[in-house]
Design a protein around this motif. Structure first.
Motif: not given
Ligand code: FE2
Ligand code: FE2
Length: 279
Positions: A173-182
């Motif tokens: 449940r703890d698994d997350l990723s990161v999204v960067v806007e360009t």
């Protein structure tokens, strides 16, 4: 979306391999530095404080300029470098993670989760535990908890938790990723992607509807994927996501990297420690 960034610089600080011809040290794990031009985010910490310090010194990292820290999940190859981050970052630096971060986790029945207690982290950081997407600095988001996991997960048969005295598969449940806007679109940075690469991308598409994913970098945990799963991943990346640039590393696995390379040719590159990606 509040702001999209003209030039985003992402440095792979720690990885299983190091860029040839450099002094970067390598060890199984991952850490990223995201520099949007207006803010800096450290995403994961690698397995080892001294390794993180060594590699950070090679890029002359001024730790005081780090605006936020994000942890992808509890596993030690992502959180083992935390003592260095506590030692060098400003007090009350925001640290973002999922609320399930501190659960006891096991690999082959040996503890593999957080070594640092929550109260120790809370004494230094502004601890922000959230299962929803959070904008940690302008244009840099966590995915939040990956839900609706319809495709295969990045699972290891050895990863377990104990609930009511029973050994059960780790729900990650703890698994997350990161999204960067360009300006060009979204960059997805993964830690281990235990929730599943396609599940993660699907959630990002729902959260950031109308925005194209132009690049995916990090651990995709395809090492345990069989041929049918790899074919599903290739097909989804090609038809569902328009063949984003791929920088898979860490837990991707050689077989998966080869399959992706065969499918995507020049659109895929390795991403060892010391690699700098600009968008
Ligand atoms: Fe992991
Ligand atoms: Fe990992």
């Amino acid at each position: 979306m509040k702001e999209k960034h003209d030039l985003v610089k992402i440095t792979c600080l720690v990885e299983n391999e190091a860029l040839p011809g450099t002094s970067f040290k390598a060890k199984h794990g991952i850490a990223w530095l995201i520099d949007t031009g207006s803010a800096r985010v450290l995403f994961d910490t690698g397995p080892d404080p001294s390794l993180l310090e060594h590699n950070a010194a090679l890029i002359d990292l001024d730790w005081a300029t780090i605006d936020a820290v994000v942890l992808s999940h509890a596993h030690l190859d992502h959180t083992g470098g935390l003592p260095a981050v506590i030692a060098h970052t400003r007090p009350s630096t925001p640290l973002h993670a999922h609320p399930d971060l501190f659960r006891e986790r096991y690999s082959k029945r040996a503890r593999c989760g957080m070594k640092i207690e929550q109260k120790v982290l809370a004494a230094h950081f502004d601890l922000r535990l959230d299962d929803q997407p959070v904008e940690v600095v302008d244009g840099v988001w966590t995915t939040g908890e990956i839900v609706n996991r319809k495709s295969f997960e990045g699972r290891s048969m050895w990863h377990e938790v104990q609930i009511d005295g029973k050994w059960l598969p780790d729900p990650y449940r703890d698994d997350l990723s990161v999204v960067v806007e360009t300006e060009a679109g979204l960059i997805v940075l993964c830690g281990c992607c235990h929730a599943g690469l396609l599940n993660t991308l699907s959630q990002i598409s729902r959260t950031f509807a109308d925005y194209e994913i132009i690049a995916v970098a990090g651990g995709t945990h395809l090492g345990s994927a069989d041929a049918a799963m790899l074919a599903e991943a290739v097909d989804a990346l090609r038809t569902g996501y328009g063949q984003p640039r791929l920088y898979p590393n860490h837990c991707t696995g050689q077989k998966a990297f080869a399959a992706l390379s065969e499918a995507f040719g020049e659109k895929i590159q390795p991403c060892p420690a010391g690699t700098v990606l600009t968008f």
